[in-house]
Motif scaffolding. Sequence first.
Motif, PDB file in Angstrom:
ATOM      1  N   PRO A 166     121.945  38.801  50.515  1.00 47.38           N
ATOM      2  CA  PRO A 166     120.573  38.498  50.092  1.00 47.38           C
ATOM      3  C   PRO A 166     120.548  37.843  48.711  1.00 47.38           C
ATOM      4  O   PRO A 166     119.522  37.315  48.297  1.00 47.38           O
ATOM      5  CB  PRO A 166     119.911  39.879  50.037  1.00 47.38           C
ATOM      6  CG  PRO A 166     121.025  40.846  49.854  1.00 47.38           C
ATOM      7  CD  PRO A 166     122.248  40.237  50.464  1.00 47.38           C
ATOM      8  N   TRP A 167     121.679  37.865  47.984  1.00 42.84           N
ATOM      9  CA  TRP A 167     121.680  37.417  46.588  1.00 42.84           C
ATOM     10  C   TRP A 167     122.301  36.032  46.392  1.00 42.84           C
ATOM     11  O   TRP A 167     122.098  35.417  45.354  1.00 42.84           O
ATOM     12  CB  TRP A 167     122.431  38.439  45.713  1.00 42.84           C
ATOM     13  CG  TRP A 167     121.810  39.799  45.787  1.00 42.84           C
ATOM     14  CD1 TRP A 167     120.489  40.093  45.556  1.00 42.84           C
ATOM     15  CD2 TRP A 167     122.453  41.034  46.130  1.00 42.84           C
ATOM     16  NE1 TRP A 167     120.279  41.448  45.728  1.00 42.84           N
ATOM     17  CE2 TRP A 167     121.459  42.045  46.069  1.00 42.84           C
ATOM     18  CE3 TRP A 167     123.755  41.390  46.474  1.00 42.84           C
ATOM     19  CZ2 TRP A 167     121.741  43.387  46.357  1.00 42.84           C
ATOM     20  CZ3 TRP A 167     124.028  42.722  46.742  1.00 42.84           C
ATOM     21  CH2 TRP A 167     123.031  43.703  46.685  1.00 42.84           C
ATOM     22  N   GLY A 168     123.102  35.594  47.377  1.00 46.00           N
ATOM     23  CA  GLY A 168     123.740  34.283  47.240  1.00 46.00           C
ATOM     24  C   GLY A 168     124.493  34.167  45.938  1.00 46.00           C
ATOM     25  O   GLY A 168     125.226  35.072  45.545  1.00 46.00           O
ATOM     26  N   ALA A 169     124.288  33.038  45.257  1.00 46.38           N
ATOM     27  CA  ALA A 169     125.023  32.774  44.019  1.00 46.38           C
ATOM     28  C   ALA A 169     124.304  33.356  42.805  1.00 46.38           C
ATOM     29  O   ALA A 169     124.725  33.137  41.672  1.00 46.38           O
ATOM     30  CB  ALA A 169     125.181  31.269  43.856  1.00 46.38           C
ATOM     31  N   PHE A 170     123.224  34.122  43.038  1.00 45.92           N
ATOM     32  CA  PHE A 170     122.397  34.576  41.902  1.00 45.92           C
ATOM     33  C   PHE A 170     122.778  35.968  41.411  1.00 45.92           C
ATOM     34  O   PHE A 170     123.197  36.815  42.183  1.00 45.92           O
ATOM     35  CB  PHE A 170     120.913  34.589  42.311  1.00 45.92           C
ATOM     36  CG  PHE A 170     120.388  33.218  42.583  1.00 45.92           C
ATOM     37  CD1 PHE A 170     119.946  32.416  41.538  1.00 45.92           C
ATOM     38  CD2 PHE A 170     120.368  32.705  43.872  1.00 45.92           C
ATOM     39  CE1 PHE A 170     119.479  31.133  41.790  1.00 45.92           C
ATOM     40  CE2 PHE A 170     119.914  31.431  44.131  1.00 45.92           C
ATOM     41  CZ  PHE A 170     119.466  30.632  43.081  1.00 45.92           C
ATOM     42  N   GLY A 171     122.552  36.175  40.137  1.00 44.75           N
ATOM     43  CA  GLY A 171     122.659  37.514  39.560  1.00 44.75           C
ATOM     44  C   GLY A 171     123.955  37.738  38.803  1.00 44.75           C
ATOM     45  O   GLY A 171     124.967  37.071  39.064  1.00 44.75           O
ATOM     46  N   ASP A 172     123.903  38.631  37.841  1.00 43.80           N
ATOM     47  CA  ASP A 172     125.078  38.986  37.046  1.00 43.80           C
ATOM     48  C   ASP A 172     125.088  40.483  36.799  1.00 43.80           C
ATOM     49  O   ASP A 172     124.039  41.113  36.642  1.00 43.80           O
ATOM     50  CB  ASP A 172     125.048  38.256  35.696  1.00 43.80           C
ATOM     51  CG  ASP A 172     125.564  36.833  35.838  1.00 43.80           C
ATOM     52  OD1 ASP A 172     126.757  36.684  36.158  1.00 43.80           O
ATOM     53  OD2 ASP A 172     124.759  35.890  35.685  1.00 43.80           O
ATOM     54  N   LEU A 173     126.296  40.988  36.754  1.00 46.50           N
ATOM     55  CA  LEU A 173     126.503  42.414  36.513  1.00 46.50           C
ATOM     56  C   LEU A 173     127.662  42.531  35.533  1.00 46.50           C
ATOM     57  O   LEU A 173     128.337  41.542  35.242  1.00 46.50           O
ATOM     58  CB  LEU A 173     126.893  43.106  37.829  1.00 46.50           C
ATOM     59  CG  LEU A 173     125.857  43.054  38.955  1.00 46.50           C
ATOM     60  CD1 LEU A 173     126.531  43.362  40.295  1.00 46.50           C
ATOM     61  CD2 LEU A 173     124.727  44.055  38.705  1.00 46.50           C
ATOM     62  N   MET A 174     127.919  43.733  35.046  1.00 48.29           N
ATOM     63  CA  MET A 174     129.154  43.910  34.279  1.00 48.29           C
ATOM     64  C   MET A 174     129.951  45.055  34.863  1.00 48.29           C
ATOM     65  O   MET A 174     129.394  46.024  35.385  1.00 48.29           O
ATOM     66  CB  MET A 174     128.874  44.115  32.793  1.00 48.29           C
ATOM     67  CG  MET A 174     127.888  45.186  32.487  1.00 48.29           C
ATOM     68  SD  MET A 174     127.582  45.221  30.709  1.00 48.29           S
ATOM     69  CE  MET A 174     126.270  46.416  30.628  1.00 48.29           C
ATOM     70  N   LEU A 175     131.240  44.868  34.807  1.00 49.61           N
ATOM     71  CA  LEU A 175     132.178  45.868  35.315  1.00 49.61           C
ATOM     72  C   LEU A 175     132.833  46.490  34.081  1.00 49.61           C
ATOM     73  O   LEU A 175     133.651  45.859  33.410  1.00 49.61           O
ATOM     74  CB  LEU A 175     133.195  45.162  36.228  1.00 49.61           C
ATOM     75  CG  LEU A 175     134.379  45.956  36.766  1.00 49.61           C
ATOM     76  CD1 LEU A 175     133.932  47.237  37.455  1.00 49.61           C
ATOM     77  CD2 LEU A 175     135.158  45.086  37.774  1.00 49.61           C
ATOM     78  N   ARG A 176     132.388  47.722  33.762  1.00 49.00           N
ATOM     79  CA  ARG A 176     132.805  48.351  32.505  1.00 49.00           C
ATOM     80  C   ARG A 176     133.957  49.326  32.759  1.00 49.00           C
ATOM     81  O   ARG A 176     133.829  50.245  33.574  1.00 49.00           O
ATOM     82  CB  ARG A 176     131.634  49.099  31.878  1.00 49.00           C
ATOM     83  CG  ARG A 176     132.030  49.831  30.595  1.00 49.00           C
ATOM     84  CD  ARG A 176     130.915  50.708  30.075  1.00 49.00           C
ATOM     85  NE  ARG A 176     129.800  49.927  29.623  1.00 49.00           N
ATOM     86  CZ  ARG A 176     128.547  50.390  29.519  1.00 49.00           C
ATOM     87  NH1 ARG A 176     128.266  51.632  29.852  1.00 49.00           N
ATOM     88  NH2 ARG A 176     127.588  49.617  29.089  1.00 49.00           N
ATOM     89  N   PRO A 177     135.080  49.146  32.044  1.00 52.69           N
ATOM     90  CA  PRO A 177     136.224  50.041  32.275  1.00 52.69           C
ATOM     91  C   PRO A 177     135.950  51.460  31.805  1.00 52.69           C
ATOM     92  O   PRO A 177     135.298  51.660  30.789  1.00 52.69           O
ATOM     93  CB  PRO A 177     137.330  49.415  31.415  1.00 52.69           C
ATOM     94  CG  PRO A 177     136.618  48.627  30.354  1.00 52.69           C
ATOM     95  CD  PRO A 177     135.336  48.158  30.979  1.00 52.69           C
TER      96      PRO A 177
END
Length: 442
Positions: free
Chosen positions: A59-70
Motif C-alpha cells: 500500500p506504500w509503494g516508494a513512499f515513506g521513511d522509517l529508522m532502524l535503531r540498533p
Amino acid sequence: MSSTRKDTDLIMVVTSDIAGQLRGKAMTYGARRERAHIGVGWTPTNIFQTTFGPIADTPWGAFGDLMLRPDFSTLVDVDIPEYGVDESFVIGDVLTLDDRHWDCCLRSQLASAIQTLREKHGLVLTVAFEHEFHFSGCEGQDGLGYSLRALRRMGVFPDRLMDTIKRAGLAPDTFSPEFGPAQCEVTVKPNDALRAADDAVVLREMTRAVARGLDARASFAPILDPESVGNGVHVHFSIQDVDGHQVDYDEERPYCVSETAGAFVAGLLKYMPDYLCMTAPSVASYMRLTPHRWSAAFNNFGIQDREAAVRICPVFRESEEEDVSKKFHFEYRAGDAAASPYLFLAALVRAGTSGLDEALTTPHATSSDLTTAAEAELADLGVEHLSQSLADALDKLSQSEWARQAFGETLVDAYLRHKRCEVDQLKDLSDADICAKYAAAY
Ligand code: GLU
Ligand code: MG
C-alpha cells in the motif's frame, strides 16, 4: 567490541521481518556512537519483500521513511578466523520518524505483548527456543537417527557451533543428531521472552556462519522432503510473577497445572487457528504439520505427547525434597523457522494473555491418537484440526477479530498481503519443488 575491529569495519543493523529474514543496513564501527539513536534509514515497503524476492502488493509503494535503531545490548561481534567465522551485527527496532514503534516492527510487537501481559496480569515468561535444521556438510543416512555415528560424521561442526554461539553471548545447552538424515537439533538455556527471541535470531545466524566456514550450509526450512520429518521450532516456556516466582505448578490441580497457567494455555489453543499462520508461515510448513511426524496436527493439549500442539514437558526429580515447580514448563510445537521468532512469540503471548483475560479453564489433556477420532469426539474434546494449508490459515487470520485487536489492522493487513503473494508464487509447483525453494530460502 572486538579489539581487532577498525573504524571502517561494518556492523549490520538488522530487523527480523515477515519473511522470517534478517534484513538491514550496515554502518561503520567508527560511526556507531553517532548512529546509536538515529540508526539507519529504512523503508515501509521493505516489509513486503517476500522470501523468494518479489515484493508483494504494497500500500506504500516508494513512499515513506522509517529508522532502524540498533539495540546495542544485542550486539554480535564474533571473529574466529580458524572457523572462517566473522560476524558483526546488531538487532534493531523499526521506528517512525517521530520516534514511535512502527506497527510492522515485529520486535516491537513482541515487546508490547510482553508489556501487556505484565501490566494486566503481573506475569512474565521465561522462554527457550529449540531449533532443528539440516547440515549439508555430512553424509546423511536413514537409520542413523540419534546415533553417535551421525554425530561423528558431522566432524568439527557441532563443537564449533557450541563454541561460536557461546562467544556470541548465548548459553549453549544441547546438540543432537536428530531423526532425519543429516538433521540436527540445538538448544540454548532459557531467557526472558524478548532475549529468547533475540537468542533465536543469533543462533540461526551463527549456525549458518559456522556451516559456511566449513563450505557447507545449514537449512532451517520447515521440511526438506515431503516424505520425511520436518524441522520444527519448539518454544519452551514457563510463567513467573514479576518477582520471579514460578506460577505454573499446583500439585492440587489436574496435571499439576495452576489455574493461571491453565488459562494461559487455554488461550494458546483457543486462538491457535487464528495465529497459526504466524508460527507456521510458509507453504511447506503445512507439509510438516501433518499427523505422525512428531509435530502437531490439532490444537490439543498433551502430557509428554510429542504430537500435541502444547504439551507439559517431563520433569526429572533429582531428590524427594526437590521443588519441581522450578522445572515445570510447557512446550508449543506447531512452529518453524520460516517465522520471525518475534512474531511467533508475540502471537503466543497475546493468545495466552487473552486466555487469562477471559479466565479460561485448563484444557483437557488428550491421551490418544486424534487422527482416529471421529469429528464428534474431537468436538467433545474441544479440539479441531489445524489448517492444512497456508492459504487456509491466512483466511482464518483474515476473519479473526481477535488478531486485529491483538496485532493491529496495519500488521494484519501487511501480513496477509505478503503471505498471500508468497502462496501465489508457488501455486504451480510440486511439493518437492516447493520444499527445494524453501530449503534455499531458510
Ligand atoms: N522433527 C519434529 C518436528 O518437526 C520434532 C522432533 C522432536 O520431538 O524433537 O517438530
Ligand atoms: Mg527435535
